[in-house]
Design an enzyme around this catalytic site. Structure first.
Site, PDB file in Angstrom:
ATOM      1  CG  ASN A  48      -1.819   1.135   1.355  1.00  0.00           C
ATOM      2  OD1 ASN A  48      -1.403   2.264   1.118  1.00  0.00           O
ATOM      3  ND2 ASN A  48      -3.054   0.904   1.728  1.00  0.00           N
ATOM      4  CG  HIS A  87       0.765   6.383   4.788  1.00  0.00           C
ATOM      5  ND1 HIS A  87      -0.188   7.362   4.980  1.00  0.00           N
ATOM      6  CD2 HIS A  87       0.241   5.252   5.315  1.00  0.00           C
ATOM      7  CE1 HIS A  87      -1.226   6.847   5.630  1.00  0.00           C
ATOM      8  NE2 HIS A  87      -0.992   5.572   5.826  1.00  0.00           N
ATOM      9  CG  HIS A 108      -8.246   4.103   1.328  1.00  0.00           C
ATOM     10  ND1 HIS A 108      -8.402   3.951   2.682  1.00  0.00           N
ATOM     11  CD2 HIS A 108      -9.459   4.475   0.864  1.00  0.00           C
ATOM     12  CE1 HIS A 108      -9.654   4.207   3.020  1.00  0.00           C
ATOM     13  NE2 HIS A 108     -10.308   4.547   1.933  1.00  0.00           N
ATOM     14  NE  ARG A 111      -8.359   7.388   4.649  1.00  0.00           N
ATOM     15  CZ  ARG A 111      -9.249   7.075   5.586  1.00  0.00           C
ATOM     16  NH1 ARG A 111     -10.343   7.796   5.730  1.00  0.00           N
ATOM     17  NH2 ARG A 111      -9.052   6.056   6.384  1.00  0.00           N
ATOM     18  NE  ARG A 139      -7.502  11.337   5.651  1.00  0.00           N
ATOM     19  CZ  ARG A 139      -8.033  10.755   6.739  1.00  0.00           C
ATOM     20  NH1 ARG A 139      -7.301   9.949   7.461  1.00  0.00           N
ATOM     21  NH2 ARG A 139      -9.268  10.994   7.099  1.00  0.00           N
ATOM     22  CD  GLU A 161      -7.103  -0.279   1.065  1.00  0.00           C
ATOM     23  OE1 GLU A 161      -6.322  -1.198   1.350  1.00  0.00           O
ATOM     24  OE2 GLU A 161      -7.186   0.783   1.731  1.00  0.00           O
ATOM     25  CB  THR A 217      -9.593   1.620   7.512  1.00  0.00           C
ATOM     26  OG1 THR A 217      -9.147   2.301   6.344  1.00  0.00           O
ATOM     27  CG2 THR A 217     -10.960   1.030   7.275  1.00  0.00           C
ATOM     28  CD  GLU A 253      -7.194  -6.322   3.012  1.00  0.00           C
ATOM     29  OE1 GLU A 253      -7.305  -6.195   1.777  1.00  0.00           O
ATOM     30  OE2 GLU A 253      -6.460  -5.603   3.719  1.00  0.00           O
ATOM     31  CG  HIS A 290      -5.462  -1.697   9.321  1.00  0.00           C
ATOM     32  ND1 HIS A 290      -5.005  -1.090  10.469  1.00  0.00           N
ATOM     33  CD2 HIS A 290      -6.015  -0.716   8.572  1.00  0.00           C
ATOM     34  CE1 HIS A 290      -5.281   0.195  10.423  1.00  0.00           C
ATOM     35  NE2 HIS A 290      -5.886   0.455   9.277  1.00  0.00           N
TER      36      HIS A 290
HETATM   37  N1  PXP Z   1      -5.970  -3.193   4.061  1.00  0.00           N
HETATM   38  C1  PXP Z   1      -6.920  -2.240   4.122  1.00  0.00           C
HETATM   39  C2  PXP Z   1      -8.296  -2.593   3.660  1.00  0.00           C
HETATM   40  C3  PXP Z   1      -6.634  -0.932   4.563  1.00  0.00           C
HETATM   41  O1  PXP Z   1      -7.598  -0.007   4.615  1.00  0.00           O
HETATM   42  C4  PXP Z   1      -5.299  -0.631   4.916  1.00  0.00           C
HETATM   43  C5  PXP Z   1      -4.943   0.773   5.324  1.00  0.00           C
HETATM   44  O2  PXP Z   1      -5.219   1.645   4.284  1.00  0.00           O
HETATM   45  C6  PXP Z   1      -4.338  -1.644   4.819  1.00  0.00           C
HETATM   46  C7  PXP Z   1      -4.700  -2.925   4.423  1.00  0.00           C
HETATM   47  C8  PXP Z   1      -2.901  -1.403   5.143  1.00  0.00           C
HETATM   48  O3  PXP Z   1      -2.762  -1.055   6.486  1.00  0.00           O
HETATM   49  P1  PXP Z   1      -1.379  -0.496   6.996  1.00  0.00           P
HETATM   50  O4  PXP Z   1      -1.124   0.770   6.259  1.00  0.00           O
HETATM   51  O5  PXP Z   1      -1.611  -0.288   8.465  1.00  0.00           O
HETATM   52  O6  PXP Z   1      -0.342  -1.533   6.713  1.00  0.00           O
END
Ligand code: PXP
Length: 255
Positions: free
Chosen positions: A9, A12, A45, A47, A51, A72, A103, A153, A197
């Site tokens: 992901n 960030h 994601h 949003r 952001r 996402e 989330t 998931e 997550h």
């Molecule tokens: N899976 C989903 C559905 C999420 O919303 C997120 C965070 O955006 C992640 C995985 C990844 O989480 P993390 O950034 O904490 O590794």
């Protein structure tokens, strides 16, 4: 032993870019680097408040990166239109609150069946693989199966938080047991099982060891760790911890 996919992901990277405006650091460059480091997919994601990832990033991630995109999105009309316009490989439907930092919990599939049904159907008809981000709760998994989605998931946030609070203690073991049981229920229901997550080097192995989990989506920790050792090295280390846990668990089962 089924290969455990790693979805990186890159939200960030965009968070840092947006802190100053402009184009640096570019999440697309990070996604290409993730591909070279051994990621199997990219997760982003979009949003409602934009952001981190922007609409423009979505087209660039699809056109410019040689990995499937897992987009996402919240179950809103705006996000549905965007997903149908871009037709990413997969869409993971997540709950979204404007004020949350990340989330916070899983989607209430059981309480939102009527709203989610046409939403999932529209995505499916566009050829997008739909997954629902849910807490490790059999009620939610049964609702997901009733909707006919192919993938769930599992939200690993509660497990990861418990690990931080009482490393290896009773609460962490309890949260892990919930994930293991949920993965078993998902498999029995014919759902492909992903998880993610809050996963880190310290928490990933027990989740990677669950045989019916076939994909982990990891972002925040990898991007943070990249500050210290580079993205390539962070992803390779995560990949190797996942593979090692997977192989050890398979060995223990066949012994
Ligand atoms: N899976 C989903 C559905 C999420 O919303 C997120 C965070 O955006 C992640 C995985 C990844 O989480 P993390 O950034 O904490 O590794």
């Amino acid at each position: 032993m089924q290969h455990l996919r790693l979805g990186v992901n890159i939200d960030h990277v965009a968070t840092i870019r947006n802190a100053r405006g402009g184009g640096h650091p570019d999440p697309v460059r990070a996604a290409r680097l993730a591909a070279a480091a051994g990621a199997d997919g990219i997760t982003a994601h979009l949003r409602e408040d934009r952001r981190h990832i922007s609409d423009g990033d979505i087209s660039r991630l699809i056109d410019g990166v040689d990995l499937p995109l897992n987009l996402e999105i919240a179950a809103t009309e705006e996000m549905l239109a965007i997903a149908l316009r871009h037709t990413p490989h997969a869409a993971c439907i997540v709950p979204e609150k404007r004020q949350e930092v990340t989330t916070e919990g899983g989607l209430d599939v059981a309480g939102g069946l009527e709203k989610l049904r046409p939403y999932c159907q529209a995505l499916r008809e566009a050829g997008i693989r739909v997954s629902l981000f849910v807490d490790p709760d059999p009620v939610q998994l049964e609702a997901a199966a009733a909707l006919g989605v192919p993938v769930v998931e599992l939200h690993t946030g509660a497990y990861c938080e418990a690990c931080q609070e009482d490393r290896g203690g009773a609460q962490a073991r309890e949260e892990l047991a919930r994930l293991v049981e949920a993965a078993r229920v998902a498999e029995d229901l014919g759902l492909e099982c992903h998880a993610g997550h809050g996963l880190t080097y310290d928490t990933v192995a027990p989740v990677a060891a669950i045989p019916s989990v076939v994909e982990l989506n990891i972002g925040h920790f990898l991007i943070g760790e990249a500050i210290f050792c580079g993205l390539d090295s962070a992803i390779k280390r995560m990949r190797s911890l996942m593979d090692q846990a997977r192989a050890e668990a398979a060995g223990a089962r066949s012994a």
